[in-house]
Motif scaffolding. Structure first.
Motif, PDB file in Angstrom:
ATOM      1  N   PHE A  72       5.057  28.239 -34.315  1.00  0.00           N
ATOM      2  CA  PHE A  72       4.436  27.431 -35.362  1.00  0.00           C
ATOM      3  C   PHE A  72       4.406  25.977 -34.902  1.00  0.00           C
ATOM      4  N   ILE A  73       3.246  25.352 -35.072  1.00  0.00           N
ATOM      5  CA  ILE A  73       3.069  23.946 -34.731  1.00  0.00           C
ATOM      6  C   ILE A  73       2.522  23.272 -35.988  1.00  0.00           C
ATOM      7  N   ALA A  74       3.230  22.256 -36.474  1.00  0.00           N
ATOM      8  CA  ALA A  74       2.830  21.637 -37.739  1.00  0.00           C
ATOM      9  C   ALA A  74       2.541  20.156 -37.557  1.00  0.00           C
ATOM     10  N   ASP A  75       1.518  19.704 -38.273  1.00  0.00           N
ATOM     11  CA  ASP A  75       1.185  18.286 -38.326  1.00  0.00           C
ATOM     12  C   ASP A  75       0.700  18.001 -39.749  1.00  0.00           C
ATOM     13  N   GLY A  76       1.558  17.467 -40.568  1.00  0.00           N
ATOM     14  CA  GLY A  76       1.212  17.206 -41.961  1.00  0.00           C
ATOM     15  C   GLY A  76       0.863  18.503 -42.678  1.00  0.00           C
ATOM     16  N   PRO A  77      -0.321  18.559 -43.311  1.00  0.00           N
ATOM     17  CA  PRO A  77      -0.700  19.750 -44.070  1.00  0.00           C
ATOM     18  C   PRO A  77      -1.251  20.889 -43.195  1.00  0.00           C
ATOM     19  N   THR A  78      -1.397  20.633 -41.880  1.00  0.00           N
ATOM     20  CA  THR A  78      -1.964  21.629 -40.974  1.00  0.00           C
ATOM     21  C   THR A  78      -0.857  22.356 -40.220  1.00  0.00           C
TER      22      THR A  78
END
Length: 128
Positions: A72-78
């Motif tokens: 899983f790679i997260a950046d804010g709401p994405t």
């Protein structure tokens, strides 16, 4: 404590793995946009069109399948999840293992948008 976008996406995969399609649909925003790369097409927006255009035909075509996220790679709401689709095609009996990337957009605790990228050749080979 409020669930993060990654928590919500992980919960979606957990619910599908447990056979809880209704629970997975409840994680979606009422106007979710669902975009796929393969022959299942979701017409319109919302959990209902996702159930009709994806979940029902997917369950009819594959005797068994799983989505196994490995990263899983997260950046804010994405949230981007990388993983494997594994399934046995009902008509051919062939096993498919296809790598995927799913791009999720989460807002207000609901999944608002889904975009799928998958090894369509691996899927096509199992269908033939």
């Amino acid at each position: 404590m409020t669930a993060t976008p990654t928590d919500i996406v992980r919960d979606f995969y957990r619910k599908l793995a447990a056979g809880d399609a209704a629970g997975a649909l409840c994680l979606m925003a009422p106007d979710i946009e669902w975009i796929t790369m393969w022959h299942y097409k979701v017409q319109g927006r919302g959990p209902g069109p996702v159930a009709e255009g994806l979940f029902k035909p997917l369950m009819a075509e594959w005797t068994s399948f799983s989505l196994v996220p490995t990263e899983f790679i997260a950046d804010g709401p994405t949230v981007v999840s990388l993983g494997d689709f594994k399934g046995v095609h009902a008509s051919t009996g062939k096993m498919s293992e296809a790598r995927y990337a799913h791009v999720w957009t989460v807002g207000d605790g609901k999944i608002m948008r889904f975009r799928q990228y998958i090894d369509t050749l691996a899927i096509a080979q199992a269908r033939a």
